[in-house]
Design a protein around this motif. Structure first.
Motif, PDB file in Angstrom:
ATOM      1  N   ASN A   1       0.849  -1.235   0.123  1.00  0.00           N
ATOM      2  CA  ASN A   1       0.138  -0.140  -0.035  1.00  0.00           C
ATOM      3  C   ASN A   1       0.866   1.402  -0.083  1.00  0.00           C
ATOM      4  OD1 ASN A   1      -3.159  -0.557   0.492  1.00  0.00           O
ATOM      5  ND2 ASN A   1      -2.000  -1.968   1.478  1.00  0.00           N
TER       6      ASN A   1
ATOM      7  N   PRO B   1       2.245   1.999  -3.739  1.00  0.00           N
ATOM      8  CA  PRO B   1       1.435   2.660  -4.584  1.00  0.00           C
ATOM      9  C   PRO B   1       1.026   3.956  -4.199  1.00  0.00           C
ATOM     10  CG  PRO B   1       0.680   0.341  -4.276  1.00  0.00           C
ATOM     11  CD  PRO B   1       1.977   0.698  -3.154  1.00  0.00           C
ATOM     12  N   MET B   2       1.045   4.245  -3.025  1.00  0.00           N
ATOM     13  CA  MET B   2       0.900   5.877  -2.631  1.00  0.00           C
ATOM     14  C   MET B   2       1.951   6.647  -3.258  1.00  0.00           C
ATOM     15  SD  MET B   2      -0.557   5.135   1.309  1.00  0.00           S
ATOM     16  CE  MET B   2      -0.223   6.795   1.652  1.00  0.00           C
TER      17      MET B   2
ATOM     18  N   LEU C   1       1.725   7.005  -7.086  1.00  0.00           N
ATOM     19  CA  LEU C   1       0.581   7.854  -7.324  1.00  0.00           C
ATOM     20  C   LEU C   1       0.987   9.380  -6.810  1.00  0.00           C
ATOM     21  CD1 LEU C   1      -2.273   8.126  -8.195  1.00  0.00           C
ATOM     22  CD2 LEU C   1      -3.211   7.837  -5.884  1.00  0.00           C
TER      23      LEU C   1
ATOM     24  N   TYR D   1       6.368  11.545 -13.322  1.00  0.00           N
ATOM     25  CA  TYR D   1       6.347  10.372 -13.915  1.00  0.00           C
ATOM     26  C   TYR D   1       7.671  10.035 -14.844  1.00  0.00           C
ATOM     27  CZ  TYR D   1       5.316   6.457 -16.961  1.00  0.00           C
ATOM     28  OH  TYR D   1       5.520   5.459 -17.867  1.00  0.00           O
TER      29      TYR D   1
ATOM     30  N   TYR E   1       7.746  -0.097 -10.498  1.00  0.00           N
ATOM     31  CA  TYR E   1       6.320  -0.405  -9.908  1.00  0.00           C
ATOM     32  C   TYR E   1       5.663  -1.753 -10.676  1.00  0.00           C
ATOM     33  CZ  TYR E   1       1.624  -0.122  -8.171  1.00  0.00           C
ATOM     34  OH  TYR E   1       0.466  -0.429  -7.551  1.00  0.00           O
TER      35      TYR E   1
ATOM     36  N   ALA F   1      -5.552  -1.168  -3.868  1.00  0.00           N
ATOM     37  CA  ALA F   1      -4.806   0.134  -4.104  1.00  0.00           C
ATOM     38  C   ALA F   1      -3.846  -0.016  -5.151  1.00  0.00           C
ATOM     39  CB  ALA F   1      -4.579   0.753  -2.903  1.00  0.00           C
ATOM     40  N   SER F   2      -2.942  -1.350  -5.127  1.00  0.00           N
ATOM     41  CA  SER F   2      -2.194  -1.485  -6.045  1.00  0.00           C
ATOM     42  C   SER F   2      -2.522  -1.617  -7.211  1.00  0.00           C
ATOM     43  CB  SER F   2      -1.330  -2.791  -5.101  1.00  0.00           C
ATOM     44  OG  SER F   2      -1.996  -3.923  -5.441  1.00  0.00           O
TER      45      SER F   2
ATOM     46  N   VAL G   1      -3.607   1.645  -9.020  1.00  0.00           N
ATOM     47  CA  VAL G   1      -2.714   2.481  -9.360  1.00  0.00           C
ATOM     48  C   VAL G   1      -1.812   1.786 -10.545  1.00  0.00           C
ATOM     49  CG1 VAL G   1      -0.258   3.367  -8.512  1.00  0.00           C
ATOM     50  CG2 VAL G   1      -2.287   3.429  -6.898  1.00  0.00           C
TER      51      VAL G   1
ATOM     52  N   ILE H   1      -3.675   2.979 -13.573  1.00  0.00           N
ATOM     53  CA  ILE H   1      -3.229   4.502 -13.648  1.00  0.00           C
ATOM     54  C   ILE H   1      -1.931   4.542 -14.210  1.00  0.00           C
ATOM     55  CG2 ILE H   1      -3.107   6.823 -12.533  1.00  0.00           C
ATOM     56  CD1 ILE H   1      -5.148   5.688 -10.454  1.00  0.00           C
ATOM     57  N   ILE H   2      -1.202   4.039 -13.940  1.00  0.00           N
ATOM     58  CA  ILE H   2       0.563   4.135 -14.425  1.00  0.00           C
ATOM     59  C   ILE H   2       0.503   3.720 -15.852  1.00  0.00           C
ATOM     60  CG2 ILE H   2       1.052   2.076 -13.765  1.00  0.00           C
ATOM     61  CD1 ILE H   2       3.873   3.546 -12.916  1.00  0.00           C
TER      62      ILE H   2
ATOM     63  N   CYS I   1     -11.036   2.037 -15.323  1.00  0.00           N
ATOM     64  CA  CYS I   1     -11.149   2.211 -13.771  1.00  0.00           C
ATOM     65  C   CYS I   1     -12.468   2.039 -13.174  1.00  0.00           C
ATOM     66  CB  CYS I   1     -10.425   3.719 -13.458  1.00  0.00           C
ATOM     67  SG  CYS I   1      -8.482   3.710 -13.963  1.00  0.00           S
TER      68      CYS I   1
END
Length: 787
Positions: free
Chosen positions: A229, A232-233, A236, A244, A252, A281-282, A285, A288-289, A322
């Motif tokens: 967790n 991933p935080m 993000l 990035y 990641y 959460a992982s 993200v 998202i990545i 998502c």
């Protein structure tokens, strides 16, 4: 023809380069020696328990780990995975291979096998005792590597030295503390190091090692969810703040894919690696990545106009994916009453959750929130250095330093919820404090060095010499070299122009003086920092020697004349059980002592410290809270033959069953409504004196603890509760005392067999019974005080 200037400067530059490489090599050797000494320090400071007492396993959980390691070393890995233990949780049993984190057991078993293959005859117990100190040295070296990636080798050495001695980590890693955290903290710090290393280098090799280190952490401790967790935080955070890069993607993406696949191989985790909310959460993200990576890729191959259209399409599709994933996750967890979260995770998110819904979690002392003094006890002066370390991480702020800041912030919160997680805070506090101390010493020593007479002259001459080659104060020349650097140089002058670009303008003497503190203030500040470090060392040594080295199974106290008094009642009781009871006998006790009873007495227990079945534990709590006859019926139905209680009223041992009794009532009442906590309280207060409630005075726990206690001093004075007991003279009708240890700390009772019913025997009439009782009273002249 070479110019005179190049002829003069050539040997000078070569000599300077040689001296610099020699200096770096010498510094590397010194750093290696310091790291070795730090490892020796981390190992040796944890040996006070062996020196002062003996080589023995501590606490409760380590005895189960030791028993499992014994089984592994004797029967092999395949029997370990398929081991069904019928000596625990009778009559349910427990599948050991599928319900334990095997990292600690496999690590110690491997060490034992290796040392014995080298003809070093160490027992399994010896290896288990010294596993934690060995991995403490590894954790210190991992802290050096992590901090070095963030702020350099000086900060790394300081952080390693701090972590080697920090009391919070010592409390879980002294010799004999054979618990999961012994290897888990090393795995935690090493996983973070490999993540930062991958982030700084973009190497797929380090990314693969990071996934393997995460797999080892999953095998070792349930706290691996903190890693999956926190990272991933941070990813993000980097994406949101515009940081990035391809290195972030490499750091990641392999961790999520390969790490999740490896985590699912651990039997105790299994499909929870993809089905529980701690891991969602992982995955979010991860999506998202990939959307961000696709957007950056499109930006590089399309024109700005086409890029806007493509980004709109990518973002729209990404948002749709998502939303679909979130909807699926909500549908998956909606059927669960805890929404896919475990009880301990919900306790971290909501500190009041355990006390409301899961009292068995709230009853554990290490799950309670810490007090402010416990921070000073466990991390000492580091609590004051951490803010300075956070400030140093902002100068300048990088991807690695932002991760360390996020690590300390989250660990401070979790440690405030649960005192056990002070262990997660300790490495972060050491890393930030190491950065703060290193930066402070750099500034102060540079100020002292600049103002010393002999060194100041050398620095002035060096500045004059360097100014003859390059004029750093000339702004126009600097701008000119920057313009030349942007242009493509001609082959003939490429080497010369490259040297001009790489030469950075050095600050002038005036600019250096502006960065210098007064000499007196610098010297005083250095002395104060050294004094602060000395105070930290003294506190850590005291904590290691006095506070955290005493094993819970062997207790000591200081007598008035300064002598040491040893209380070895636990091993005395377990030894009695082992030698005076049958192998198949079942022993009932509160769950705290289940692991020790199984490991040391080799007897079957109803419940133990795994606490996986709340109903079974509530049954034992209900029996302890019930009157003697009802308790006998419950234990007899479970085939129990002996009941063990821990009592500290005679010697002043506070962690006895009477002090834990209200938790037995609460846990039992959670499953069996007829057990009500107010029935055991007088005006909301828990009492065992004459003002105690009749329910309290007649329950089994009270009777088994205080049976014959009045014989010790004639008054029945309880030294823990500091009061005289309420009910002093009573008999046991369904239990009989079979053994009480020397200091009355452990008391063992045996269930009396059920009374035989003789057929054909007529019952006496009530009148004849009254006449016989009255005649007995007339003969004796007084009533029996035992009734």
């Amino acid at each position: 023809m070479a110019s005179p200037e190049s002829t003069i400067n050539g040997p000078t530059k070569a000599a300077g380069a040689d001296s610099k490489s020699l200096r770096n090599a010498f510094g590397g050797v010194i750093a290696f020696i310091i790291l070795v000494l730090i490892g020796v320090l981390a190992f040796s400071i944890r040996l006070f328990s062996v020196i002062k007492y003996e080589s023995v396993i501590h606490e409760f959980d380590p005895y189960f780990n030791y028993r499992v390691t014994q089984f592994l070393s004797k029967n092999g890995i395949y029997d370990f995975w398929n081991w069904f233990d019928d000596r625990t949780w009778y009559p349910l049993g427990r599948v050991i291979g599928g319900t334990v984190y095997p990292g600690l057991t496999l690590t110690a078993g491997t060490i034992w096998k290796v040392v014995n293959s080298l003809n070093i005859p160490l027992s399994v117990e010896t290896v288990c005792v010294f596993t934690a100190p060995i991995f403490s040295a590894f954790a210190s070296w991992a802290a050096y590597l992590l901090t070095k990636e963030v702020k350099g080798p000086g900060a790394g050495l300081t952080a390693a030295a701090l972590l080697a001695m920090v009391p919070s980590y010592i409390s879980r890693s002294v010799a004999g503390s054979y618990d999961n955290e012994a290897v888990a903290i090393f795995a935690l710090v090493f996983t973070f190091y490999l993540y930062i290393k991958t982030l700084n280098t973009g190497s797929l090799f380090y990314a693969t090692l990071n996934a393997l280190a995460y797999f080892y952490m999953v095998c070792s401790w349930g706290g691996y969810t903190f890693i999956i967790n926190l990272i991933p935080m941070h990813v993000l955070l980097c994406i949101v703040t515009g940081r990035y890069s391809s290195r972030l993607y490499i750091a990641y993406a392999p961790l999520v894919v390969l790490g999740t696949l490896l985590a699912a191989l651990v039997p105790v985790v299994g499909f929870n690696a993809v089905l529980t909310s701690e891991h969602f959460a992982s995955f979010l993200v991860f999506i998202i990545i990939h959307v961000v990576a696709l957007a950056y890729y499109i930006k590089g191959i399309l024109s700005p106009k086409m890029f806007k259209v493509a980004v709109t399409l990518v973002v729209s599709v990404g948002l749709a994916v998502c939303c679909a994933v979130i909807a699926i996750l909500i549908a998956v967890v909606a059927s669960s009453p805890t929404k896919g979260w475990s009880g301990r995770s919900l306790t971290l998110l909501d500190p009041t959750y355990a006390s409301k819904y899961i009292p068995i979690i709230a009853s554990v002392s290490e799950h309670q929130p810490p007090t402010w003094p416990s921070y000073f006890m466990d991390i000492n002066v580091l609590a004051f250095l951490v803010p300075a370390g956070i400030i140093a991480c902002f100068m300048p702020l990088s991807d690695s330093s932002s991760f360390v800041i996020l690590y300390i912030v989250t660990s401070v919160y979790f440690s405030g919820v649960m005192v056990r997680l002070m262990l997660v805070l300790a490495p972060a506090a050491c890393i930030l404090s190491g950065i703060a101390l290193s930066e402070a010493f750099n500034v102060l020593t540079r100020s002292i060095k600049f103002q010393l007479p002999g060194i100041a002259g050398n620095s002035t001459s060096e500045e004059n010499g360097s100014s003859s080659v390059v004029a750093p104060s000339d702004v126009s020349k600097t701008e000119k070299t920057e313009e030349v650097a942007k242009e493509k140089p001609v082959k003939k002058n490429r080497k010369k122009e490259k040297e001009n670009v790489e030469k950075k303008p050095t600050p002038s003497k005036t600019e250096r003086r502006l960065l210098v503190l007064p000499l007196e203030a610098s010297v005083i500040a250095v002395l104060l920092l050294v004094l602060l470090g000395a105070f930290y060392v003294v506190h850590c040594v005291w904590a290691a020697a006095e506070a955290y080295s005493a094993p819970s199974i062997v207790l000591t106290s200081q007598s008035n004349d300064g002598g040491l008094h040893v209380f070895d009642d636990f091993r005395e009781a377990y030894s009695w059980l082992s030698h005076n009871t049958d192998v198949d006998d079942k022993v009932a006790s509160w769950w705290d002592y289940g692991y020790q009873t199984t490991a040391m007495a080799n007897r079957t227990v109803l419940v133990d410290n795994n606490t996986w079945n709340n109903t079974h534990i509530a049954t034992v709590g209900t029996a302890m809270s019930s009157p003697e006859k009802q308790a006998w019926e419950i234990f007899h139905s479970l085939d129990v033959k002996y009941v063990l209680v821990v009592f500290g009223g005679l010697v002043g041992y506070p962690s006895d069953d009477i002090n834990k009794f209200l938790w037995m009532v609460r846990i039992g009442g959670g499953e069996f409504p007829h057990i009500k906590e107010p029935d055991y309280l007088r005006d909301g207060q828990y009492r065992i004196d004459a003002q105690a409630t009749p329910t309290m005075l007649n329950c089994l726990m009270y009777k088994l603890s205080y049976f014959r206690f009045v014989e010790t001093d004639g008054k029945g004075f309880d030294r823990v509760r500091r009061t005289e007991i309420g009910k002093k003279h009573f008999k046991l009708t369904h239990f009989e005392e079979v053994f009480t240890t020397h200091h009355w700390m452990v008391r063992i009772y045996k269930l009396k067999p059920p009374r035989n019913r003789i057929r054909g025997k007529t019952k006496k009439s009530k009148s004849s019974v009254r006449r016989s009782v009255s005649s007995k009273r007339d003969v004796k002249g007084k009533r029996n005080p035992w009734h």
